[in-house]
Design an enzyme around this catalytic site. Sequence first.
Site, mmCIF file in Angstrom:
data_model
loop_
_atom_site.group_PDB
_atom_site.id
_atom_site.type_symbol
_atom_site.label_atom_id
_atom_site.label_comp_id
_atom_site.label_asym_id
_atom_site.label_seq_id
_atom_site.Cartn_x
_atom_site.Cartn_y
_atom_site.Cartn_z
ATOM 1 N N ASP A 12 0.867 -1.162 0.000
ATOM 2 C CA ASP A 12 0.000 0.000 0.000
ATOM 3 C C ASP A 12 0.915 1.227 0.000
ATOM 4 O O ASP A 12 2.096 1.124 0.354
ATOM 5 C CB ASP A 12 -0.882 -0.031 1.252
ATOM 6 N N ASP A 14 -0.156 5.047 0.886
ATOM 7 C CA ASP A 14 -0.408 6.093 1.878
ATOM 8 C C ASP A 14 -0.483 5.527 3.292
ATOM 9 O O ASP A 14 -1.295 4.652 3.581
ATOM 10 C CB ASP A 14 -1.719 6.812 1.536
ATOM 11 N N ASP A 171 -1.451 -0.595 6.092
ATOM 12 C CA ASP A 171 -1.638 0.128 7.350
ATOM 13 C C ASP A 171 -3.098 0.264 7.742
ATOM 14 O O ASP A 171 -3.394 0.727 8.844
ATOM 15 C CB ASP A 171 -1.043 1.537 7.240
#
Length: 231
Positions: A12, A14, A171
């Site tokens: 991922d 961001d 995250d």
Amino acid sequence: MSDLGGISVIFDLDGTLVDSEPNYYEAGRQILAEHGVPDFTWADHEQYVGISTQETVAHWKQRYGLRASVEDLTAAKNRRYLELARTSTRAYPEMRKFVELLAAEGVPMAVASGSSPGAIAAILAVTGLDAQLRTVVSADEVAHGKPAPDVFLEAARRLGADLAGCVVVEDAAPGAAAAHAAGMRCIALPYVAAQADAPEFATADLLLRGGQAEFTARAAYDWLVRTTPTP
């Protein structure tokens, strides 16, 4: 020969590779203020961590009764975000080290993100991560964003990777759910600490409840080596 034969890693972007959420929050706050919503808070923003920009904006339109179209709002938010991101985005140092460790071993890597293609390209360029991360998938390019598995499945397809050999680094809870739905292993490091107990994170193969503060490149690499079957 690498100890990680058969493994591909999908990141991922961001909150995982780069600390971009403050810029996304500020871009969203400014756009909403311009459309008559002056009190959008960080706590409000945290509800959208891990969800694509387009889906976030669609939810705003419904929640706040915005008159502008989803397309116009998305374009405006992306423009504002890029203005901020080009001057103030940093890669997490341990994540950069992790990418470099994997690159040195020849491990295939990709980025799969809910951001627009332009935002992903700009962030990878400004941080220099584009040197190692050349395979990129945006949620704009698939039918459904996270928690659907589409971006991860498309990343694996572009890498020519076996799904069982893919490890996702995430995250956010929707991303962990997407990795699980794709049949991939997951290293999860919650950006929002209060979400560490979310059921989506319980499906992760390695959950670092302390998020980025707990992550080290060497420990993650050693975990991959330990848990990768010998060909």
